[in-house]
Scaffold this motif. Structure first.
Motif, PDB file in Angstrom:
ATOM      1  N   ASP A  51       0.830  -1.116  -0.020  1.00  0.00           N
ATOM      2  CA  ASP A  51      -0.046   0.090  -0.089  1.00  0.00           C
ATOM      3  C   ASP A  51       0.952   1.401  -0.192  1.00  0.00           C
ATOM      4  OD1 ASP A  51      -2.415  -1.605   0.040  1.00  0.00           O
ATOM      5  OD2 ASP A  51      -2.399  -1.615   2.254  1.00  0.00           O
ATOM      6  N   GLU A  52       2.057   1.241   0.901  1.00  0.00           N
ATOM      7  CA  GLU A  52       2.993   2.434   0.693  1.00  0.00           C
ATOM      8  C   GLU A  52       3.564   2.350  -0.520  1.00  0.00           C
ATOM      9  OE1 GLU A  52       4.220   2.640   5.396  1.00  0.00           O
ATOM     10  OE2 GLU A  52       5.180   1.181   4.255  1.00  0.00           O
ATOM     11  N   LYS A  53       3.852   1.398  -1.182  1.00  0.00           N
ATOM     12  CA  LYS A  53       4.632   1.640  -2.468  1.00  0.00           C
ATOM     13  C   LYS A  53       3.566   2.226  -3.530  1.00  0.00           C
ATOM     14  CE  LYS A  53       7.453  -2.518  -2.429  1.00  0.00           C
ATOM     15  NZ  LYS A  53       7.562  -3.878  -3.136  1.00  0.00           N
ATOM     16  N   LYS A  54       2.337   2.169  -3.423  1.00  0.00           N
ATOM     17  CA  LYS A  54       1.379   2.683  -4.311  1.00  0.00           C
ATOM     18  C   LYS A  54       1.261   4.306  -4.237  1.00  0.00           C
ATOM     19  CE  LYS A  54      -1.708  -1.501  -5.199  1.00  0.00           C
ATOM     20  NZ  LYS A  54      -3.077  -1.958  -4.997  1.00  0.00           N
ATOM     21  N   THR A  55       1.339   4.576  -3.088  1.00  0.00           N
ATOM     22  CA  THR A  55       1.056   5.885  -2.569  1.00  0.00           C
ATOM     23  C   THR A  55       2.434   6.841  -2.757  1.00  0.00           C
ATOM     24  OG1 THR A  55      -0.548   5.504  -0.807  1.00  0.00           O
ATOM     25  CG2 THR A  55       0.379   7.516  -0.767  1.00  0.00           C
ATOM     26  N   ARG A  56       3.481   6.081  -2.382  1.00  0.00           N
ATOM     27  CA  ARG A  56       4.675   6.739  -2.372  1.00  0.00           C
ATOM     28  C   ARG A  56       5.179   6.826  -3.707  1.00  0.00           C
ATOM     29  NH1 ARG A  56       7.554  10.927  -0.127  1.00  0.00           N
ATOM     30  NH2 ARG A  56       9.738  10.726  -0.144  1.00  0.00           N
ATOM     31  N   GLY A  57       5.031   5.717  -4.501  1.00  0.00           N
ATOM     32  CA  GLY A  57       5.144   5.625  -6.155  1.00  0.00           C
ATOM     33  C   GLY A  57       4.578   6.878  -6.769  1.00  0.00           C
ATOM     34  N   ALA A  58       3.360   6.978  -6.567  1.00  0.00           N
ATOM     35  CA  ALA A  58       2.623   7.905  -7.290  1.00  0.00           C
ATOM     36  C   ALA A  58       3.341   9.312  -6.905  1.00  0.00           C
ATOM     37  CB  ALA A  58       1.247   7.985  -7.006  1.00  0.00           C
ATOM     38  N   GLU A  59       3.395   9.575  -5.636  1.00  0.00           N
ATOM     39  CA  GLU A  59       4.022  10.929  -5.432  1.00  0.00           C
ATOM     40  C   GLU A  59       5.309  11.307  -5.974  1.00  0.00           C
ATOM     41  OE1 GLU A  59       4.161  10.611  -1.283  1.00  0.00           O
ATOM     42  OE2 GLU A  59       1.974  11.355  -0.872  1.00  0.00           O
ATOM     43  N   ILE A  60       6.309  10.043  -6.187  1.00  0.00           N
ATOM     44  CA  ILE A  60       7.731  10.330  -6.452  1.00  0.00           C
ATOM     45  C   ILE A  60       7.610  10.607  -8.194  1.00  0.00           C
ATOM     46  CG2 ILE A  60       9.946   8.925  -7.028  1.00  0.00           C
ATOM     47  CD1 ILE A  60       9.405   7.578  -4.452  1.00  0.00           C
ATOM     48  N   ASN A  61       6.692   9.533  -8.782  1.00  0.00           N
ATOM     49  CA  ASN A  61       6.283   9.937 -10.280  1.00  0.00           C
ATOM     50  C   ASN A  61       5.804  11.399 -10.822  1.00  0.00           C
ATOM     51  OD1 ASN A  61       7.232   7.363 -11.327  1.00  0.00           O
ATOM     52  ND2 ASN A  61       5.400   6.363 -10.898  1.00  0.00           N
ATOM     53  N   GLN A  62       5.020  11.635  -9.716  1.00  0.00           N
ATOM     54  CA  GLN A  62       4.429  13.121 -10.351  1.00  0.00           C
ATOM     55  C   GLN A  62       5.788  14.314  -9.933  1.00  0.00           C
ATOM     56  OE1 GLN A  62       1.379  14.207  -7.519  1.00  0.00           O
ATOM     57  NE2 GLN A  62       0.806  16.131  -8.803  1.00  0.00           N
ATOM     58  N   ALA A  63       6.506  14.173  -9.062  1.00  0.00           N
ATOM     59  CA  ALA A  63       7.689  14.800  -8.745  1.00  0.00           C
ATOM     60  C   ALA A  63       8.460  14.872 -10.070  1.00  0.00           C
ATOM     61  CB  ALA A  63       8.351  14.442  -7.606  1.00  0.00           C
ATOM     62  N   LYS A  64       8.821  13.283 -10.406  1.00  0.00           N
ATOM     63  CA  LYS A  64       9.696  13.182 -11.644  1.00  0.00           C
ATOM     64  C   LYS A  64       9.132  13.558 -12.867  1.00  0.00           C
ATOM     65  CE  LYS A  64      11.955   9.324 -14.134  1.00  0.00           C
ATOM     66  NZ  LYS A  64      11.988   7.907 -14.189  1.00  0.00           N
ATOM     67  N   GLN A  65       7.901  13.916 -13.000  1.00  0.00           N
ATOM     68  CA  GLN A  65       7.152  14.414 -14.198  1.00  0.00           C
ATOM     69  C   GLN A  65       7.471  15.975 -14.339  1.00  0.00           C
ATOM     70  OE1 GLN A  65       3.287  13.034 -14.300  1.00  0.00           O
ATOM     71  NE2 GLN A  65       3.834  10.802 -14.928  1.00  0.00           N
ATOM     72  N   GLN A  66       7.429  16.442 -13.033  1.00  0.00           N
ATOM     73  CA  GLN A  66       7.646  18.049 -12.860  1.00  0.00           C
ATOM     74  C   GLN A  66       8.845  18.190 -13.309  1.00  0.00           C
ATOM     75  OE1 GLN A  66       5.420  19.945  -9.842  1.00  0.00           O
ATOM     76  NE2 GLN A  66       4.251  18.241  -9.315  1.00  0.00           N
ATOM     77  N   VAL A  67       9.972  17.614 -12.903  1.00  0.00           N
ATOM     78  CA  VAL A  67      11.319  17.812 -12.817  1.00  0.00           C
ATOM     79  C   VAL A  67      11.753  17.782 -14.328  1.00  0.00           C
ATOM     80  CG1 VAL A  67      13.754  17.101 -12.534  1.00  0.00           C
ATOM     81  CG2 VAL A  67      12.082  17.210 -10.634  1.00  0.00           C
ATOM     82  N   GLU A  68      11.268  16.493 -15.185  1.00  0.00           N
ATOM     83  CA  GLU A  68      11.634  16.479 -16.689  1.00  0.00           C
ATOM     84  C   GLU A  68      10.888  17.600 -17.342  1.00  0.00           C
ATOM     85  OE1 GLU A  68       9.743  12.744 -17.125  1.00  0.00           O
ATOM     86  OE2 GLU A  68      11.579  11.410 -16.964  1.00  0.00           O
ATOM     87  N   LEU A  70      10.579  20.739 -16.084  1.00  0.00           N
ATOM     88  CA  LEU A  70      11.494  21.837 -15.974  1.00  0.00           C
ATOM     89  C   LEU A  70      12.681  21.771 -16.814  1.00  0.00           C
ATOM     90  CD1 LEU A  70      11.268  22.270 -11.934  1.00  0.00           C
ATOM     91  CD2 LEU A  70      10.209  23.732 -13.797  1.00  0.00           C
ATOM     92  N   LEU A  71      13.361  20.550 -16.860  1.00  0.00           N
ATOM     93  CA  LEU A  71      14.411  20.091 -17.779  1.00  0.00           C
ATOM     94  C   LEU A  71      14.026  20.374 -19.077  1.00  0.00           C
ATOM     95  CD1 LEU A  71      17.116  19.085 -18.139  1.00  0.00           C
ATOM     96  CD2 LEU A  71      16.062  16.703 -18.151  1.00  0.00           C
ATOM     97  N   THR A  72      12.791  19.964 -19.864  1.00  0.00           N
ATOM     98  CA  THR A  72      12.428  20.125 -21.101  1.00  0.00           C
ATOM     99  C   THR A  72      12.409  21.598 -21.455  1.00  0.00           C
ATOM    100  OG1 THR A  72      11.411  18.119 -21.069  1.00  0.00           O
ATOM    101  CG2 THR A  72      11.050  19.792 -23.013  1.00  0.00           C
TER     102      THR A  72
END
Length: 347
Positions: A51-68, A70-72
């Motif tokens: 359950d923690e993987k689902k919640t934490r993974g979604a947060e990290i993916n969202q942060a990764k998309q924002q960083v990408e 910004l990079l683009t």
């Protein structure tokens, strides 16, 4: 979640500080590389429950998309900045005046020839044209200049490697008199058999060629010859016509003409025509401007006419020399050297 937001802001600042694509790739590696901070966070998911993987993974993916994102965005900014710098370095100043083609003008000798044609045209003279490569008969024999005649010595100078139907070498015409012969013969043939043939009035301007080269002579020069043939044409008509021409050409009545006896094989009697101005820089000087005379009976016969019935006069003048007198030029060669500084004065 606050830690991820801080990471996104840190990435934004790092990307903004990157001034070159290379620096931007270094900043990218800190966040998205194999050992980047977001990559390490993804690896840490393995220790969490499902359950923690689902919640934490979604947060990290969202942060990764924002960083990408910004990079683009920063990559696009750097590319645009590089393009603008290149355009600035290679820019063309379109506000400079264009290189328009300069306005040309007629050559001064051309102006003179057109002026001669206009004046004689108003007197009823036609303008004849003909080939510059001529037969021996047209250039010499028809003009009472038989082979080996001493009068040929200054004229039969340029020949081409071709022969006419009689085996004589073709020549670069030394005068425009052959055009008179051609015109008169065509006129005589057209009116053959008529009781009263219309008069022949024609001028023949054009280029001619002789071995001459000094301040007043050129190997290629221009000549204009005139012919008036009728049943009652005399030297008096020649004097009247040429006097009127000179006064109109130089736009002054303050000049005199004199006719000096001379010799030309195609006229008899013959005369050189001199003019003297009564005012201006040439005042009082007699200047030779033309040769003239009553057409020789042999030449009239070569026209296809009867010399007992048809008489008249011919004259020949140099438009180049008339141009020199009109514009005050003392060296004929300047007209043909192609110096635009000189020619632009007549534009």
């Amino acid at each position: 979640m606050s830690a991820l937001l801080d990471l996104i802001e840190e990435a934004r600042g790092a990307f903004a500080q990157a001034a070159t694509p290379a620096q931007l790739e270094d900043a990218k590696a800190r966040f998205l590389g194999k050992s980047g901070r977001l990559t390490e966070l993804m690896k840490g998911l393995a220790a969490l429950s499902v359950d923690e993987k689902k919640t934490r993974g979604a947060e990290i993916n969202q942060a990764k998309q924002q960083v990408e994102a910004l990079l683009t965005g920063r990559r696009a900014e750097l590319a645009e900045a590089e393009l603008n710098a290149q355009l600035k370095a290679e820019a063309l100043d379109v506000t400079l005046p264009g290189r328009a083609r300069g306005q040309g003008g007629l050559h001064p000798v051309t102006r003179t020839i057109e002026r001669i044609e206009a004046i004689f045209g108003s007197m009823g003279f036609d303008v004849a044209d003909g080939p510059e490569i001529e037969t021996d008969w047209m250039s010499f024999t028809a003009l009472n200049n038989p082979e080996n005649h001493p009068a040929r010595s200054m004229q039969d100078t340029f020949y081409v490697d071709l022969k006419d139907a009689h085996g004589a070498w073709l020549n670069l015409r030394p005068h425009t008199s052959p055009m008179q012969v051609r015109y008169a013969r065509a006129h005589a043939a057209k009116h053959a058999g008529e009781a009263h043939m219309p008069e022949i009035r024609v001028i023949a301007p054009g280029r001619t060629y002789r071995v001459d080269s000094d301040a007043t002579h050129s190997p290629m020069f221009h000549q204009c010859e005139g012919l008036w043939i009728g049943e009652n044409v005399s030297f008096r008509d020649l004097k009247a016509v040429f006097t009127d021409f000179c006064r109109r050409f130089f736009e002054t009545d303050a000049l005199q003409l004199r006719f000096r006896p001379s010799y030309f094989p195609f006229t008899e009697p013959s005369a050189e025509i001199d003019i003297a101005f009564s005012e201006g820089p040439l005042k009082g000087r007699w200047l030779e401007v033309a040769g003239s005379g009553q057409v020789h009976p042999n030449v009239v016969r070569n026209y296809g006419l009867d010399p007992e019935k048809h008489v008249g006069f011919a004259f020949g003048m140099g438009p180049d020399r008339l141009t020199m007198l009109r514009y005050g030029v003392n060296d004929l060669r300047q007209f043909f050297e192609g110096d635009l500084r000189f020619l632009a004065q007549f534009r």
